[in-house]
Each structure stands twice: as C-alpha cells, then as structure tokens.
Design a protein around this motif. Structure first.
Motif, PDB file in Angstrom:
ATOM      1  N   GLN A   1       0.901  -1.132  -0.040  1.00  0.00           N
ATOM      2  CA  GLN A   1      -0.105  -0.186   0.078  1.00  0.00           C
ATOM      3  C   GLN A   1       0.761   1.320   0.128  1.00  0.00           C
ATOM      4  OE1 GLN A   1      -3.002   0.720  -0.632  1.00  0.00           O
ATOM      5  NE2 GLN A   1      -3.360   2.795   0.148  1.00  0.00           N
TER       6      GLN A   1
ATOM      7  N   ALA B   1     -14.239  -2.748   2.121  1.00  0.00           N
ATOM      8  CA  ALA B   1     -13.065  -1.671   1.726  1.00  0.00           C
ATOM      9  C   ALA B   1     -13.342  -0.651   0.907  1.00  0.00           C
ATOM     10  CB  ALA B   1     -11.940  -2.531   1.554  1.00  0.00           C
ATOM     11  N   HIS B   2     -14.011  -1.144  -0.235  1.00  0.00           N
ATOM     12  CA  HIS B   2     -13.991  -0.078  -1.200  1.00  0.00           C
ATOM     13  C   HIS B   2     -15.520   0.302  -1.676  1.00  0.00           C
ATOM     14  CE1 HIS B   2      -9.949   0.233  -2.870  1.00  0.00           C
ATOM     15  NE2 HIS B   2      -9.710  -0.583  -2.274  1.00  0.00           N
TER      16      HIS B   2
ATOM     17  N   THR C   1     -16.982   1.823   0.622  1.00  0.00           N
ATOM     18  CA  THR C   1     -17.117   2.905   1.357  1.00  0.00           C
ATOM     19  C   THR C   1     -16.606   4.079   0.756  1.00  0.00           C
ATOM     20  OG1 THR C   1     -15.075   2.164   2.162  1.00  0.00           O
ATOM     21  CG2 THR C   1     -16.907   1.725   3.559  1.00  0.00           C
TER      22      THR C   1
ATOM     23  N   VAL D   1     -13.624   5.322  -1.148  1.00  0.00           N
ATOM     24  CA  VAL D   1     -12.277   5.664  -1.205  1.00  0.00           C
ATOM     25  C   VAL D   1     -11.805   6.047  -2.561  1.00  0.00           C
ATOM     26  CG1 VAL D   1     -10.936   3.556  -1.375  1.00  0.00           C
ATOM     27  CG2 VAL D   1      -9.967   5.914  -0.321  1.00  0.00           C
ATOM     28  N   ASN D   2     -12.390   5.262  -3.562  1.00  0.00           N
ATOM     29  CA  ASN D   2     -11.888   5.384  -5.057  1.00  0.00           C
ATOM     30  C   ASN D   2     -12.657   6.491  -5.806  1.00  0.00           C
ATOM     31  OD1 ASN D   2     -10.692   2.285  -4.623  1.00  0.00           O
ATOM     32  ND2 ASN D   2      -9.839   3.300  -6.262  1.00  0.00           N
TER      33      ASN D   2
ATOM     34  N   PHE E   1      -8.305   5.571   5.518  1.00  0.00           N
ATOM     35  CA  PHE E   1      -8.656   4.195   4.443  1.00  0.00           C
ATOM     36  C   PHE E   1      -6.863   3.775   4.399  1.00  0.00           C
ATOM     37  CE2 PHE E   1      -7.540   2.229   0.701  1.00  0.00           C
ATOM     38  CZ  PHE E   1      -8.462   1.367   0.257  1.00  0.00           C
TER      39      PHE E   1
ATOM     40  N   GLY F   1      -6.224   0.151   3.428  1.00  0.00           N
ATOM     41  CA  GLY F   1      -5.166   0.145   2.558  1.00  0.00           C
ATOM     42  C   GLY F   1      -4.087  -0.757   2.638  1.00  0.00           C
TER      43      GLY F   1
ATOM     44  N   GLU G   1     -13.247  -6.681  -3.970  1.00  0.00           N
ATOM     45  CA  GLU G   1     -12.901  -5.243  -3.566  1.00  0.00           C
ATOM     46  C   GLU G   1     -13.163  -4.526  -5.028  1.00  0.00           C
ATOM     47  OE1 GLU G   1      -8.994  -2.883  -4.651  1.00  0.00           O
ATOM     48  OE2 GLU G   1      -8.658  -4.461  -3.334  1.00  0.00           O
TER      49      GLU G   1
ATOM     50  N   THR H   1     -15.499  -1.437  -6.143  1.00  0.00           N
ATOM     51  CA  THR H   1     -14.859  -0.148  -6.658  1.00  0.00           C
ATOM     52  C   THR H   1     -15.659   0.176  -8.074  1.00  0.00           C
ATOM     53  OG1 THR H   1     -12.789  -0.693  -5.830  1.00  0.00           O
ATOM     54  CG2 THR H   1     -12.871   0.706  -7.919  1.00  0.00           C
TER      55      THR H   1
END
Length: 489
Positions: free
Chosen positions: A151, A265-266, A268, A270-271, A365, A370, A397, A401
């Motif tokens: 990461q 994770a994704h 949520t 962040v991307n 993240f 991450g 993930e 995304t």
C-alpha cells in the motif's frame, strides 16, 4: 550453553536481507497501480475536452479499467498457481507497459476504452499475486510490515501520478500522462527478473530442488531442510486440491471473510475520491489547475504518512487495532464532510473544512483498509488456496470499486455532497461492525499455523495433550484444540 542459546536467539531475530529485498521488489508493483489510479484522474479533464465526453462517458472510461481488473483478479489465482508467482507478475508488468502506450496513442474513445480495459486486466492480476508472493517470501515477524509496504508503494505511485499530471497540466498532454506509466512498469519488470519464485510454489508443483535453491537464496542462515519439511507437512495436512479444501467449513469461513473485507473496503468510497478528485474539489469551490491537481496530491501525501505509521504498527500492535482505527477515522471523516456540505458553499470555511474531511478520509483508508487488505489477502488462506483467497478478496474489492466509480458522479450531481457522504458514512459503520466481528489477529503467526484460527472462530488454539486442531484443509476426526479465551477476536 547460555551463550550459545543467546547467539541462536539473535540469529532467529535477524531478518535475512535477501528476504526483504525479494519482498520489496514484489511490492514495488504497487507503484504502477497507484500511478494509474491518479493519472487518469488528472488526464480525464483533458480527455473530456478532446473527445467531448458526457458524464456517462466519463464514468464509462473510468469503470473500464475496473472491469478489466475484475477479469484479471478472477484469473489471477489460477494463473499464479499454474505458472508461478514470479512469472505472473512479469506478465502483468509487461502487459501494463504495452497497454499504457496503447492508451496514450488512442485516436478515439472506443480505442481508449479498450486499452484501459486491457490495462485493467494486467492491474487485476498484479494486485492478486503481489500479496501471495510477499506473504510466501517474508518472515512472520515482519510479514505484516512488508505486506503493508504494498500500500505504501501504491500511495507513492499515486502521488507520482498527480505530480506528473500537475507538471503536464499547462500543455494538457493527457497522452504523456498515460504513456509515461510504461516507464515504472518496465523498471519493475527488470527488477523482478533477478528474484526467484517462492519455495512454497515450487513445493506445490513438486519441484523440491528448486524450492531448496529458492530458500537457500532468500534465507541463507535458515535450516533449509527443516523449513522444507514444515512446508511439506502443511501441504500434506491440507490434503486434496482447491475444491476439496473449499468443501471444509473452516476454509469457507476464511473465504467469506476475505470476500466481505474486500467489498466493504471499497464500497465505502475511497476510489471516488481518487478517481474523481479534481471533480470533487471543483464541487467544493476550487477552480485553478494548481488546486484541482495539487490538492489530490496533498491528500495522497497525508495517505503516505498514514500508511507509514500503519507499516510501523502492524507487526507491533497487531492487525485488528490498526484496521479498526483506520475505519473509525473514515467514519469521522464522513461526519466532517457531511457537516461541510450541509453548511453550504456560502459558509466561509466550507472549502477548508471539506478538504480536511477528504484528508481524514484518505488517511483513514490508507492506515486501515489500505494496508490490511494485502495483509489478509496474503495470510488468510492455506498454501493451496492462498492465491485463490487473494483473488476472491480483490475481485470483491473491485466489484465494489466498479459500483462506486459508476454511481459517484450521478450521486453527487443528483443528491449533493451531504447525502452522498451520508451514504458512505453508513457503509463505513457497517464495515466497522464487520471487521470488529470477523477479522482474526494473525500477528506473529506462521503461515502454516494461521489455518487453525478459522476452525477456532478466530481464536488462537492453545495446545492440549493428545489433540490436534481440525483446521482449514485438515480432517483428522479428532476434537479441536482448547480455545485460548484470551485471544478470541
């Protein structure tokens, strides 16, 4: 005798330099992944102007690489088992360089979408294989740090992508922004040529002599024969192939965890912040190129600091505290963003408060999800299923995304910033509940022993005379070991 014992203890604590170098070479692939995440965000503004893209077409171009990554991730586990971890990474980096140049030379939107789709396949393959390669190469006491370094390299690549976009913004040279991605890909490919594949993969294929050579090269001070015997014993205990392993409840439990972790994770968001950073900052009221490209780079600098701290802590305080603290920070960041957008653009401090929210969001993240995604991707499943588990985590993930990349701009346009980040806040709360309930603590645990955690529902087994654990891949017909209540997660 005491002196000999002390010397032996020091030897055990020393991490072979070659082992670390092999792992760091593998995680350097993350630079490519991070560069691609950010350079498309900078290039998208100028691609939109040249090809006169609608909002829907912008989303299609952005999602194309994610769809490709899903295809690459789905095939990555099988490919890594079939041809090896090293050859899979060499293939991924070579393909990435070719398709980066193809994207830069695109004369139309359809050609660019195809190039981005194929480039995504290479990226998807790499994100699956890197954690497996590192986990199988690194010693247990620093394995978490080296996996988090993946990461770290991703964030470094992301900052580099934003900086290149910023430097080329005056000329609006989006083709150079995309094409220059081939340079780090070729450099990483050259570095990979000099490292061996993992001993565990060689043993998986019955190539004992090559496994011995690989171990001797990366762990020259280790008792190679004893190490080979331990790995071979674990393979024997796992028994059968992929399908036989997945029929066992403990393996299904581990697979369900990595699927859930990758998705939360994704989903949520962040991307959305990374892919559409300039668009988001424009919504906050920033207008100049220096702001729209410089502020996302500054957010990634905060992410860099966060992931360095995560790297330093993950092998000291454990995986769970780091993961949960990162998600909690994302929840707080959503609260700040909701408050900023609810106050409205007329509120004098709105841009500053919103930017602080983005900084917290990206840093949270990077600190938690991450780094820990790669850790759990490399650690959660036993040897025969490890690459499949990594593929499952990153496919999940990438599905999340793709959803976020497709719906973020319409959500922001229709619902506004307040409601959009309220949705992400609720999803972050759900992610925290999931991680708190199911994430195991794998700190300082040998790879061949992690399988016991899943049979004991996340608890470290405490040895009891005359019994053995029925773990992932093990069907002994005997009762499981006594659960150490102090380590139940």
């Amino acid at each position: 005798m005491r002196g000999q014992s002390s010397v032996r203890h020091v030897d055990e604590l020393r991490t072979p330099r070659a082992q670390v170098l092999v792992a760091l070479t593998a995680v350097s692939v993350g630079v490519i992944y991070g560069y691609d995440l950010s350079n498309i965000a900078g290039a998208l503004r100028y691609i939109t102007d040249e090809f006169h893209l609608s909002t829907h077409q912008q989303a299609t171009l952005t999602v194309a690489v994610v769809i490709g990554q899903i295809a690459g991730a789905l095939s990555g586990g099988l490919l890594a088992n079939a041809i090896g971890r090293k050859k899979s990474l060499l293939l991924a980096t070579a393909a990435y360089a070719v398709f980066a140049v193809l994207g830069a030379l695109s004369a139309s939107l359809p050609m660019l979408v195809v190039a981005r789709l194929l480039l995504g396949v290479a990226l998807g393959l790499s994100v699956v294989v890197v954690p497996v390669f590192v986990a199988e190469s690194a010693p247990s006491r620093v394995r978490g740090s080296l996996l988090v370094a993946d990461q770290l390299m991703t964030v470094v690549g992301s900052i580099a992508g934003y900086l290149v976009a910023y430097l080329l913004a005056g000329s609006q040279s989006w083709r150079w922004m995309l094409g220059l991605a081939a340079v780090p890909a070729l450099l990483v490919m050259l570095a990979l040529l000099s490292v061996p594949d993992t001993a565990r993969w060689y043993l998986l294929k019955g190539r004992v002599d090559q496994a011995r050579q690989a171990l001797t090269r990366v762990e020259p001070e280790a008792d190679v024969e004893q190490k080979l015997a331990e790995i071979a014993h674990a393979f024997s205990a796992e028994g059968g192939g992929v399908l036989a392993g997945m029929r066992r409840r403990s393996c299904r439990r581990a697979m369900a965890f990595v699927l859930g972790l990758g998705f939360f994770a994704h989903i949520t968001g962040v991307n959305a912040v990374i892919y559409y950073g300039p668009t988001l900052f424009a919504e906050m009221g920033f207008q100049s190129n220096s702001a729209l490209l410089g502020l996302p780079a500054l957010a990634q600098a905060a992410a860099l600091v966060a992931v360095v701290v995560s790297l330093l802590l993950v092998d000291r305080v454990g995986r769970r505290p780091v993961l949960l603290a990162g998600i909690a920070t994302m929840i707080a960041a959503n609260g700040v963003l909701i408050g900023a957008f609810a106050s409205g653009s007329g509120f004098g401090a709105f841009p500053v408060l919103a930017f602080v929210g983005v900084l917290l969001f990206v840093a949270g993240f990077s600190f938690g999800f991450g780094g820990l995604l790669s850790v759990y991707a490399g650690e959660s499943l036993p040897s025969r299923l490890r690459s499949m588990g990594s593929a499952a985590l990153f496919t999940s993930e990438l599905v999340a995304t793709a959803i976020v990349a497709a719906v973020f701009l319409p959500m922001l346009n229709v619902l506004g910033g307040t409601a959009t980040f309220a949705v992400f806040g609720l999803l972050a709360l759900a992610a925290y509940a999931f991680a708190a309930r199911f994430a195991p603590e794998t700190q300082h645990t040998q790879l061949e022993s992690i399988r016991h955690l899943w049979e004991n529902r996340g608890a470290r087994p405490k040895a009891r005379s005359g019994t053995r654990a029925q773990a992932c891949g093990v069907a002994t017909g005997e009762p499981a070991e006594e659960i150490d209540e102090g380590s139940v997660v």
